[in-house]
Design a protein around this motif. Structure first.
Motif, short mmCIF file in Angstrom:
data_model
loop_
_atom_site.label_atom_id
_atom_site.label_comp_id
_atom_site.label_asym_id
_atom_site.label_seq_id
_atom_site.Cartn_x
_atom_site.Cartn_y
_atom_site.Cartn_z
N UNK A 1 32.64 35.29 36.24
CA UNK A 1 33.45 36.51 36.25
C UNK A 1 34.12 36.69 34.90
N UNK A 2 34.62 35.59 34.32
CA UNK A 2 35.28 35.66 33.02
C UNK A 2 34.33 36.16 31.93
N UNK A 3 33.12 35.61 31.92
CA UNK A 3 32.13 36.04 30.93
C UNK A 3 31.82 37.52 31.11
N UNK A 4 31.62 37.94 32.34
CA UNK A 4 31.29 39.34 32.64
C UNK A 4 32.40 40.29 32.20
N UNK A 5 33.65 39.87 32.38
CA UNK A 5 34.79 40.73 32.09
C UNK A 5 35.39 40.54 30.71
N UNK A 6 34.90 39.55 29.98
CA UNK A 6 35.45 39.27 28.65
C UNK A 6 36.84 38.67 28.71
N UNK B 1 34.23 37.95 41.80
CA UNK B 1 34.46 36.76 42.62
C UNK B 1 34.15 37.08 44.08
N UNK B 2 34.57 38.25 44.53
CA UNK B 2 34.26 38.66 45.91
C UNK B 2 32.76 38.83 46.12
N UNK B 3 32.04 39.11 45.03
CA UNK B 3 30.58 39.24 45.09
C UNK B 3 29.87 37.89 44.97
N UNK B 4 30.64 36.81 44.85
CA UNK B 4 30.05 35.47 44.85
C UNK B 4 29.98 34.77 43.50
N UNK B 5 30.47 35.40 42.45
CA UNK B 5 30.42 34.75 41.14
C UNK B 5 31.52 33.71 41.00
N UNK C 1 40.71 30.90 32.91
CA UNK C 1 42.10 30.71 33.35
C UNK C 1 42.75 32.04 33.71
N UNK C 2 42.44 33.08 32.96
CA UNK C 2 42.99 34.41 33.28
C UNK C 2 42.45 34.89 34.62
N UNK C 3 41.17 34.70 34.85
CA UNK C 3 40.58 35.09 36.14
C UNK C 3 41.26 34.31 37.26
N UNK C 4 41.46 33.01 37.09
CA UNK C 4 42.11 32.19 38.11
C UNK C 4 43.53 32.67 38.39
#
Length: 84
Positions: free
Chosen positions: A23-28, A14-18, A32-35
């Protein structure tokens, strides 16, 4: 996963602009968890926006690099002076 700091890891893309979704897709993770993790990160860093988050992350990276350089400098050598 042991040792996996989800909150910090969620903040990086997210800090990199995603977006949260990217970010959720990238991290699996779910968006909602990312938020949820971002809300906690915002509170801990006392920031309100993604831009402020990005600036805080960048500042922390610069501080870490500075500390690394200080550790690597030969003892007694002032900053900006060559060892040769």
């Amino acid at each position: 996963m042991e040792g996996f700091d989800t909150g910090r890891t969620a903040g990086r893309p997210v800090a990199e602009g995603r977006t949260n979704r990217a970010a959720a897709v990238e991290l699996g993770l779910s968006a909602n968890t990312v938020a949820t993790h971002l809300r906690a990160i915002y509170r801990k860093l006392s920031v309100d926006t993604r831009v402020e988050l990005a600036l805080a992350v960048r500042e922390a990276q610069l501080e870490q690099r500075h500390l690394t350089l200080l550790v690597l400098l030969p003892a007694g050598l002032p900053l900006g002076q060559n060892s040769t």
